[in-house]
Motif scaffolding. Sequence first.
Motif, PDB file in Angstrom:
ATOM      1  N   ARG A 283       0.800  -1.232   0.000  1.00  0.00           N
ATOM      2  CA  ARG A 283       0.000   0.000   0.000  1.00  0.00           C
ATOM      3  C   ARG A 283       0.835   1.285   0.000  1.00  0.00           C
ATOM      4  O   ARG A 283       0.290   2.358  -0.248  1.00  0.00           O
ATOM      5  CB  ARG A 283      -0.925   0.008   1.217  1.00  0.00           C
ATOM      6  CG  ARG A 283      -1.860  -1.188   1.301  1.00  0.00           C
ATOM      7  CD  ARG A 283      -2.772  -1.286   0.093  1.00  0.00           C
ATOM      8  NE  ARG A 283      -3.586  -2.494   0.127  1.00  0.00           N
ATOM      9  CZ  ARG A 283      -4.760  -2.574   0.728  1.00  0.00           C
ATOM     10  NH1 ARG A 283      -5.253  -1.539   1.355  1.00  0.00           N
ATOM     11  NH2 ARG A 283      -5.443  -3.695   0.706  1.00  0.00           N
TER      12      ARG A 283
ATOM     13  N   ASN B 198      -7.246   4.999   1.197  1.00  0.00           N
ATOM     14  CA  ASN B 198      -6.420   4.574   0.065  1.00  0.00           C
ATOM     15  C   ASN B 198      -7.255   3.887  -1.019  1.00  0.00           C
ATOM     16  O   ASN B 198      -6.764   3.584  -2.096  1.00  0.00           O
ATOM     17  CB  ASN B 198      -5.300   3.631   0.527  1.00  0.00           C
ATOM     18  CG  ASN B 198      -5.834   2.275   0.968  1.00  0.00           C
ATOM     19  OD1 ASN B 198      -6.830   2.217   1.681  1.00  0.00           O
ATOM     20  ND2 ASN B 198      -5.174   1.212   0.579  1.00  0.00           N
TER      21      ASN B 198
ATOM     22  N   ILE C  78      -5.258   3.428   5.549  1.00  0.00           N
ATOM     23  CA  ILE C  78      -5.199   2.148   4.848  1.00  0.00           C
ATOM     24  C   ILE C  78      -6.422   1.326   5.204  1.00  0.00           C
ATOM     25  O   ILE C  78      -6.611   0.940   6.366  1.00  0.00           O
ATOM     26  CB  ILE C  78      -3.913   1.374   5.199  1.00  0.00           C
ATOM     27  CG1 ILE C  78      -2.685   2.152   4.725  1.00  0.00           C
ATOM     28  CG2 ILE C  78      -3.931  -0.017   4.581  1.00  0.00           C
ATOM     29  CD1 ILE C  78      -1.376   1.501   5.074  1.00  0.00           C
TER      30      ILE C  78
ATOM     31  N   LYS D 140      -7.923  -2.140   4.875  1.00  0.00           N
ATOM     32  CA  LYS D 140      -7.466  -3.487   4.550  1.00  0.00           C
ATOM     33  C   LYS D 140      -8.546  -4.248   3.790  1.00  0.00           C
ATOM     34  O   LYS D 140      -9.727  -4.035   3.990  1.00  0.00           O
ATOM     35  CB  LYS D 140      -7.075  -4.242   5.832  1.00  0.00           C
ATOM     36  CG  LYS D 140      -5.939  -3.581   6.600  1.00  0.00           C
ATOM     37  CD  LYS D 140      -5.455  -4.452   7.711  1.00  0.00           C
ATOM     38  CE  LYS D 140      -6.430  -4.485   8.862  1.00  0.00           C
ATOM     39  NZ  LYS D 140      -6.567  -3.216   9.538  1.00  0.00           N
TER      40      LYS D 140
END
Length: 307
Positions: free
Chosen positions: A208, A291, A305, A307
């Motif tokens: 990432r 993101n 981030i 996931k």
Amino acid sequence: MSKNQIRYFYYKDEEKDLHMKQENKNKGFTLVEMIVVIVIIGILLAILVPGLFKYIKKAKDQQALIECRAVVTAAQAEALELSGKNKFIPYEFQNTDFLANICKEAGVTGSVTYGIFFSDSPETQISSLEYKTKGGIIVAYDINTNVLYYIKESINLSDMDNRLHNYGKLFENDYKNNYGKWNDARDQYFESEEAKLSKNEIDLLTERTTLSKEELEQLRWLPGRLTNDNSGYDNYFVATTEKGHFYVSIVYYNGSYYYYRDKNGNTGKNSMADDKSSTTTIERLESAVSNAEDLSNVKDKWIKIDK
């Protein structure tokens, strides 16, 4: 019938019986018979193996609990002995070498993961600790739970958030009003094995961010806290290479990982200073872009981030 004829038929019968026995001997199992045997073996294994593994796990867990009790007993004895000599300093029980000696005194081969923490009254009473066996089983001891000793699941990416989050709360509860002790415990944690980024974290952040695997392997989690508007603290963790260094690329806060994206679109660094004037940093994290969104025009901003 003559004797020779009788003898002839007798030997003929003997030869026939021998031939039939030889045929039966060479015949072996049929395919159906073998399938039936394999199915029976499979059923027996399906019944017996889970029970066997469960028994083995139970035995290992029981041994882990025994080892943790031995560590708590040894640590409690050490605390009382130091107190009797007026040498009891709670944050010394965060020192890696000190903890290793306690485990040695307890006769165990595992380690205390985060440190040993004490209650406010009496101050020498152990309130909590986590012990990890050589085989990786984690046992928690906590006087504030219904069960003093209990097995915890091994750390992976899904519960890494909980580990960091719970440790942040531990700092807040045990060192909220003693900044010196908090700093000592924070620095000690940074030097522990638990501060290393896990393989799963490195894989996630390699995918990432623009940081390389080699760069991420050099980082460790360092606890931090910021004073909030409610006169309390916001706990967070920064991934850094040295104690007290808060100009960083990676942050963990409130259950999520964040990275800083610079003006060139790369993973850069931004300040996460440990003082009241930096409360706006937490506000920037709370307003971070995901993101999962279009980042083509996002610059100088923290990215959350997902996931």
